[in-house]
Scaffold this active site. Structure first.
Site, PDB file in Angstrom:
ATOM      1  CG  ASP A  41       1.354 -38.340 -83.751  1.00 25.58           C
ATOM      2  OD1 ASP A  41       2.038 -38.387 -82.251  1.00 25.58           O
ATOM      3  OD2 ASP A  41       1.650 -38.736 -84.694  1.00 25.58           O
ATOM      4  CB  CYS A  80       6.430 -41.383 -80.242  1.00 21.92           C
ATOM      5  SG  CYS A  80       5.132 -41.240 -81.086  1.00 21.92           S
ATOM      6  NE  ARG A  84       4.351 -43.499 -77.693  1.00 21.92           N
ATOM      7  CZ  ARG A  84       3.125 -44.061 -77.995  1.00 21.92           C
ATOM      8  NH1 ARG A  84       3.049 -45.320 -77.354  1.00 21.92           N
ATOM      9  NH2 ARG A  84       2.131 -43.377 -78.817  1.00 21.92           N
ATOM     10  CG  HIS A 139       8.432 -45.468 -80.582  1.00 21.32           C
ATOM     11  ND1 HIS A 139       8.009 -44.245 -81.074  1.00 21.32           N
ATOM     12  CD2 HIS A 139       9.873 -45.811 -80.963  1.00 21.32           C
ATOM     13  CE1 HIS A 139       8.706 -44.113 -81.894  1.00 21.32           C
ATOM     14  NE2 HIS A 139       9.773 -44.752 -81.780  1.00 21.32           N
ATOM     15  CG  HIS A 245       2.177 -41.941 -85.738  1.00 18.54           C
ATOM     16  ND1 HIS A 245       2.777 -42.107 -86.893  1.00 18.54           N
ATOM     17  CD2 HIS A 245       3.215 -41.552 -84.962  1.00 18.54           C
ATOM     18  CE1 HIS A 245       3.951 -41.916 -86.736  1.00 18.54           C
ATOM     19  NE2 HIS A 245       4.273 -41.413 -85.803  1.00 18.54           N
TER      20      HIS A 245
HETATM   21 MG    MG Z   1       3.263 -39.471 -81.054  1.00 17.44          MG
END
Ligand code: MG
Length: 480
Positions: A41, A80, A84, A139, A245
């Site tokens: 972020d 996210c 990723r 994540h 984040h």
């Molecule tokens: Mg993010």
């Protein structure tokens, strides 16, 4: 023994000693090491080299001064999990399944995650003999079969999902908690996972909740230890920070470090951590054989106002298909190969890292599936043009916008991420010329019908080549 023979023996011994003393790392045949530092972020405008007005980032600025700074670098999604997945697999989330239309990222109770058929950068480089270590936030699924050590990483130290998950507070108190964050409000585990001598994966929870005040430092120190331990073999180090984040945490010695509040302190600590890695590579004599890349997984979370970052000149932020959501910093550092202080306006994507790294390590791209990964190596070396002139902007399974050259058309837009907001379908689409209107303020669709037709046609061509995989995120409601 004749003198000449003695001299020959002496010289042979000297040569042997040189060969022994010279680390394998300087061998011209050895492929380069790769390091990715991926902030969470962080905005396009949060680094000194990208115009941050207050936050100081001397180490990241050094990467720009000694390397290459990209001004048109993108992620594959504005949140996210899909972002990723795009970086690690070189494929859009609609192809690898890490997208959702009911929900946008993975949560701890979800049943989905990265599929075994996907080939991650870590797996591709493992096949070429690389050691692979990951230090930070995953994540891509928190069930055992989805964890990093099942998808190409020899070693992982980090958290399985976002640092704001597993809240211990009642729902109505959660938002206020971000303004006065305490470690115990988020019961996020800190995990170590690696293969033991017998090749079995051993995974242990080191802390729960993770001490987020020291987590940025510990990712860096663990990465440094891994680099030192693997200096004699090619390595891939992936450092996806859990900051900035929200909730924001930094170490005590970074409290008040910046003039830009808590958020600025957090960025300056990440910058420090990048400095640790660059310094280590130099101390170990590895700098000239290591490509370091820095970026962020999506734009700043503007809904958190002063706890979010800046998207620079771009519109909106995280969660959005405006430029502020998906255009991110892109810094490449490789002393001796990348010429210093180069600023490029070529278009690049995090999904291009797979093809780029495989090109630089003489690996072969997967040829049994559609890829969204183009080789940026000619731009890095300064001996060729960039291969990319298009960029899709997805939200979930839907293509919301498409860029061709400097023209970007929006077919669908949505209100601010995290604060609700209307879905709007645009017919005719909105059209912006990013070369003169990077902020996407002035719709020129009516004035430029030929450009709009071209971008729309290319978007349709792109869509015709995409077979949308089943969503791993929407499985949440699929019966488990
Ligand atoms: Mg993010």
């Amino acid at each position: 023994m004749p003198r000449t023979a003695r001299l020959a023996l002496l010289l042979a011994a000297v040569l042997a000693a040189c060969a022994q003393g010279s680390p394998e790392s300087s061998s011209p045949d050895r492929p380069p090491n790769f390091v990715i530092v991926f902030a969470d972020d962080l905005g396009w405008g949060d680094l000194g080299s990208y115009g941050a007005p207050v936050i100081r980032t001397p180490h990241l600025d050094r990467m720009a001064a000694e390397g290459q700074r990209w001004t048109n670098f993108y992620v594959t999604a504005s949140v996210c999990s899909p972002s990723r997945a795009g970086l690690l697999t070189g494929r859009l989330a609609v192809r690898n399944g890490l997208y959702g239309d009911r929900v946008r990222v993975l949560f701890p109770d979800f049943v989905g995650g990265i599929q075994d058929e996907e080939i991650t950068i870590a797996e591709a480089l493992t096949d070429l003999g690389y050691a692979t270590g990951m230090f930070g936030k995953w994540h891509l699924g928190d069930r055992p079969r989805y964890l990093p050590t099942r998808h190409g990483f020899d070693y992982w130290f980090g958290i399985p999902y976002s640092n704001d998950m597993m809240s211990t507070l009642p729902r109505e108190e959660r938002r206020a908690a971000f303004l006065d964050p305490k470690i115990e409000y988020w019961d996020v585990p800190l995990i170590r996972s690696e293969r033991d001598a017998a090749g079995e994966i051993v995974t242990e929870t080191l802390e729960q909740p993770a001490d987020q005040t020291t987590i940025t430092k510990r990712y860096a120190e663990e990465a440094v230890d891994f680099i030192r331990a693997h200096r004699d073999v090619p390595f891939f180090v992936y450092v996806p920070h859990s900051m900035p984040h929200v909730p924001l945490f930094r170490a005590p010695d970074f409290e008040g470090h910046s003039g830009a509040g808590l958020y600025g302190d957090v960025i300056e600590e990440i910058d420090w951590s990048v400095g640790r890695i660059l310094d280590t590579l130099e101390e170990e004599g590895l700098a000239e054989n290591t490509v370091v890349f820095f970026s962020s997984d999506n734009g700043p979370w503007t809904a958190f106002r002063t706890q979010g970052g800046l998207a620079g000149p771009f519109r909106e932020g995280k969660g959005m298909t405006w430029e502020g959501g998906m255009r991110v910093p892109g810094l490449f550092w490789w002393p001796g190969t990348i010429a210093p202080s180069v600023v490029t306006d070529e278009i690049g994507s995090t999904s291009d890292l797979l093809a780029t790294f495989l090109s630089l390590s003489d690996g072969a791209m997967p040829d049994d599936r559609p890829m969204d990964s183009l080789d940026l190596a000619p731009v890095l070396r300064g001996d060729g043009e960039g291969p990319r002139d298009e960029m899709p902007f997805y939200r979930g399974s839907e293509l919301h916008a498409y860029r061709v050259g400097n023209y970007k058309a929006h077919f669908i837009t949505r209100g601010e991420y995290g604060l609700g907001g209307e879905r709007m379908e645009h017919d005719p689409p909105l059209l912006y010329d990013l070369s003169v209107d990077a902020g996407e303020q002035w719709d020129i669709a009516a004035a430029q019908p030929a450009a709009l037709a071209e971008v729309t046609a290319r978007a349709l061509q792109h869509l015709a080549g995409v077979e949308v995989a089943p969503s791993q995120l929407d499985l949440r409601t699929g019966g488990d």
